[in-house]
Design an enzyme around this catalytic site. Structure first.
Site, PDB file in Angstrom:
ATOM      1  N   SER A  20     -93.520 -62.230  -9.315  1.00 19.01           N
ATOM      2  CA  SER A  20     -92.618 -62.133 -10.470  1.00 19.01           C
ATOM      3  C   SER A  20     -93.349 -62.031 -11.818  1.00 19.01           C
ATOM      4  CB  SER A  20     -91.641 -63.311 -10.472  1.00 19.01           C
ATOM      5  OG  SER A  20     -90.792 -63.216  -9.353  1.00 19.01           O
ATOM      6  N   LYS A  69     -83.222 -73.041  -4.941  1.00 17.63           N
ATOM      7  CA  LYS A  69     -82.069 -72.200  -5.291  1.00 17.63           C
ATOM      8  C   LYS A  69     -80.729 -72.924  -5.182  1.00 17.63           C
ATOM      9  CE  LYS A  69     -84.030 -67.690  -4.161  1.00 17.63           C
ATOM     10  NZ  LYS A  69     -83.829 -66.422  -3.443  1.00 17.63           N
ATOM     11  N   GLY A 133     -78.873 -67.982   6.732  1.00 16.45           N
ATOM     12  CA  GLY A 133     -79.383 -68.950   5.763  1.00 16.45           C
ATOM     13  C   GLY A 133     -78.997 -68.577   4.340  1.00 16.45           C
ATOM     14  N   LEU A 219     -85.677 -58.330   4.606  1.00 11.60           N
ATOM     15  CA  LEU A 219     -85.664 -58.895   3.249  1.00 11.60           C
ATOM     16  C   LEU A 219     -87.058 -59.360   2.833  1.00 11.60           C
ATOM     17  CD1 LEU A 219     -82.428 -61.034   2.814  1.00 11.60           C
ATOM     18  CD2 LEU A 219     -82.739 -58.586   2.603  1.00 11.60           C
TER      19      LEU A 219
HETATM   20  P1  NAP Z   1     -83.347 -69.991   5.199  1.00  9.01           P
HETATM   21  O1  NAP Z   1     -82.188 -70.398   4.372  1.00  9.01           O
HETATM   22  O2  NAP Z   1     -84.381 -70.994   5.562  1.00  9.01           O
HETATM   23  O3  NAP Z   1     -82.746 -69.352   6.560  1.00  9.01           O
HETATM   24  C1  NAP Z   1     -83.600 -68.948   7.589  1.00  9.01           C
HETATM   25  C2  NAP Z   1     -82.815 -68.184   8.656  1.00  9.01           C
HETATM   26  O4  NAP Z   1     -83.755 -67.681   9.605  1.00  9.01           O
HETATM   27  C3  NAP Z   1     -81.811 -69.036   9.429  1.00  9.01           C
HETATM   28  O5  NAP Z   1     -80.694 -68.222   9.749  1.00  9.01           O
HETATM   29  C4  NAP Z   1     -82.602 -69.407  10.686  1.00  9.01           C
HETATM   30  O6  NAP Z   1     -81.784 -69.632  11.830  1.00  9.01           O
HETATM   31  C5  NAP Z   1     -83.396 -68.142  10.899  1.00  9.01           C
HETATM   32  N1  NAP Z   1     -84.636 -68.322  11.679  1.00  9.01           N
HETATM   33  C6  NAP Z   1     -85.732 -69.036  11.295  1.00  9.01           C
HETATM   34  N2  NAP Z   1     -86.694 -68.942  12.253  1.00  9.01           N
HETATM   35  C7  NAP Z   1     -86.185 -68.176  13.246  1.00  9.01           C
HETATM   36  C8  NAP Z   1     -86.676 -67.707  14.500  1.00  9.01           C
HETATM   37  N3  NAP Z   1     -87.930 -68.029  14.912  1.00  9.01           N
HETATM   38  N4  NAP Z   1     -85.897 -66.905  15.273  1.00  9.01           N
HETATM   39  C9  NAP Z   1     -84.666 -66.570  14.848  1.00  9.01           C
HETATM   40  N5  NAP Z   1     -84.116 -66.980  13.674  1.00  9.01           N
HETATM   41  C10 NAP Z   1     -84.864 -67.772  12.890  1.00  9.01           C
HETATM   42  O7  NAP Z   1     -84.171 -68.784   4.519  1.00  9.01           O
HETATM   43  P2  NAP Z   1     -83.603 -67.711   3.470  1.00  9.01           P
HETATM   44  O8  NAP Z   1     -83.713 -68.244   2.094  1.00  9.01           O
HETATM   45  O9  NAP Z   1     -82.273 -67.269   3.951  1.00  9.01           O
HETATM   46  O10 NAP Z   1     -84.692 -66.521   3.554  1.00  9.01           O
HETATM   47  C11 NAP Z   1     -84.736 -65.635   4.661  1.00  9.01           C
HETATM   48  C12 NAP Z   1     -85.748 -64.503   4.408  1.00  9.01           C
HETATM   49  O11 NAP Z   1     -85.306 -63.684   3.310  1.00  9.01           O
HETATM   50  C13 NAP Z   1     -87.149 -64.983   4.035  1.00  9.01           C
HETATM   51  O12 NAP Z   1     -88.089 -64.196   4.733  1.00  9.01           O
HETATM   52  C14 NAP Z   1     -87.243 -64.723   2.537  1.00  9.01           C
HETATM   53  O13 NAP Z   1     -88.574 -64.498   2.121  1.00  9.01           O
HETATM   54  C15 NAP Z   1     -86.401 -63.463   2.413  1.00  9.01           C
HETATM   55  N6  NAP Z   1     -85.874 -63.206   1.021  1.00  9.01           N
HETATM   56  C16 NAP Z   1     -86.287 -62.089   0.348  1.00  9.01           C
HETATM   57  C17 NAP Z   1     -85.807 -61.808  -0.942  1.00  9.01           C
HETATM   58  C18 NAP Z   1     -86.280 -60.558  -1.691  1.00  9.01           C
HETATM   59  O14 NAP Z   1     -86.107 -60.481  -2.923  1.00  9.01           O
HETATM   60  N7  NAP Z   1     -86.834 -59.546  -1.018  1.00  9.01           N
HETATM   61  C19 NAP Z   1     -84.881 -62.676  -1.545  1.00  9.01           C
HETATM   62  C20 NAP Z   1     -84.437 -63.814  -0.836  1.00  9.01           C
HETATM   63  C21 NAP Z   1     -84.958 -64.064   0.462  1.00  9.01           C
HETATM   64  P3  NAP Z   1     -81.110 -71.090  12.119  1.00  9.01           P
HETATM   65  O15 NAP Z   1     -79.866 -71.146  11.276  1.00  9.01           O
HETATM   66  O16 NAP Z   1     -80.815 -71.062  13.575  1.00  9.01           O
HETATM   67  O17 NAP Z   1     -82.145 -72.111  11.730  1.00  9.01           O
END
Ligand code: NAP
Length: 279
Positions: A20, A69, A133, A219
């Site tokens: 950022s 967040k 998530g 993402l």
């Molecule tokens: P989060 O709230 O921690 O949610 C993680 C999700 O991944 C949950 O649905 C979890 O399932 C699932 N998960 C974790 N490990 C897994 C595995 N081994 N197999 C299958 N499912 C699994 O995280 P988040 O904030 O939503 O972020 C998710 C991703 O989006 C990250 O990689 C983050 O870097 C990315 N992101 C990118 C941007 C961008 O600007 N490009 C912005 C925001 C986020 P359960 O519910 O079963 O635990």
């Protein structure tokens, strides 16, 4: 005494890897805005106090990243509708009346990348989101605003997908399932919003969910996106993309909220792709 230059930044933990400061530095230079932007490593237990201190010292705006967040919703006096839907804030802006506004530009950033940068049409298309998530919650309202035929949310813990589908059912056709119940009909767009790639894991969805017309979008970006992008390419999708464009577009939305000018995103996106690797 007020500082000569308006101060902005990002609060996260950890935050040293954040792109950022680079992105906002380029935006500021290209639009001729007098401002600084720094990354601040802020532990969860000091978050509320550090936010108050930043704005008391003359700060104008902050980006909020993991793990703050959700708690950031509590520190604002006003929320935009999309931040309220997401129940999460990624942008704080101090307004003229000293009211602290919380916004969430993640979903808007994704939609910009999908529609403007990649030229995809979402209306009446079948969309699959992997993960239930914070990121999925953040992008659902803007995505459903494009009126896809259906958004299927699939998650390792199916109950979380079902709960999200129900929470957003008033905005469009949604369905929440476990990975094995995604079905064999190909989707037009598959978005990986799990953090599974971080450990090199791929959500176990049926092979038929990816067809020759399917676009796959992670993402995550950089090395974190490689496992999913490679798997999608090997599975025969038409295109596999990492989330760098979303990162830049959500930053541009924050910048516009703070400075009232929307920066060009193509130059910084090209610079980041050259630095990190493009897919
Ligand atoms: P989060 O709230 O921690 O949610 C993680 C999700 O991944 C949950 O649905 C979890 O399932 C699932 N998960 C974790 N490990 C897994 C595995 N081994 N197999 C299958 N499912 C699994 O995280 P988040 O904030 O939503 O972020 C998710 C991703 O989006 C990250 O990689 C983050 O870097 C990315 N992101 C990118 C941007 C961008 O600007 N490009 C912005 C925001 C986020 P359960 O519910 O079963 O635990």
């Amino acid at each position: 005494m007020s500082p000569a230059v308006d101060q902005y930044g990002v609060f996260g933990h950890p935050v040293a890897h954040s792109l950022s400061p680079f992105i906002h530095g380029v935006f500021a230079r290209d639009t001729g805005q007098q401002m600084t932007y720094r990354a601040y490593d802020v532990a969860p237990e000091e978050f509320t106090e550090r936010v108050a201190g930043f704005f008391a010292d003359g700060g104008r705006g902050l980006n909020i990243t993991l793990p703050h967040k959700i708690v950031a919703v509590e520190v604002v006096q006003e929320l935009t509708a999309r931040a309220a839907h997401a129940a999460a804030v990624n942008t704080l802006a101090l307004q003229g009346d000293n009211v602290l506004l919380g916004d969430n530009t993640d979903g808007g950033g994704l939609v910009r990348d999908l529609c403007d940068n990649l030229g995809l049409i979402i209306t009446q298309r079948r969309v699959l989101i992997l993960g239930a998530g914070g990121a999925t919650r953040g992008v659902l309202a803007p995505l459903l605003g494009l009126e896809p035929a259906i958004v299927v949310i699939a998650n390792r813990t199916p109950e979380r997908a079902e709960a999200l589908a129900a929470a957003f059912a008033d905005l469009g056709v949604t369905q929440g399932v476990g990975f094995e119940y995604v079905g064999e009909t190909p989707f037009d767009l598959i978005i990986n919003a799990t953090s599974a790639s971080l450990s090199g894991d791929i959500p176990p969805i049926p092979a038929g969910a990816i067809g020759p017309q399917t676009v796959c979008y992670d993402l995550a970006y950089g090395r974190s996106a490689m496992a999913f992008v490679r798997w999608a390419q090997q599975s025969g999708c038409v295109r596999a993309v990492q989330g760098l464009g979303m990162l830049v577009e959500q930053a541009a939305e924050s910048f516009r909220l703070w400075r009232g000018v929307r920066p060009q995103t193509a130059p910084v996106l090209a610079a980041l792709k050259a630095r990190i690797g493009s897919v």
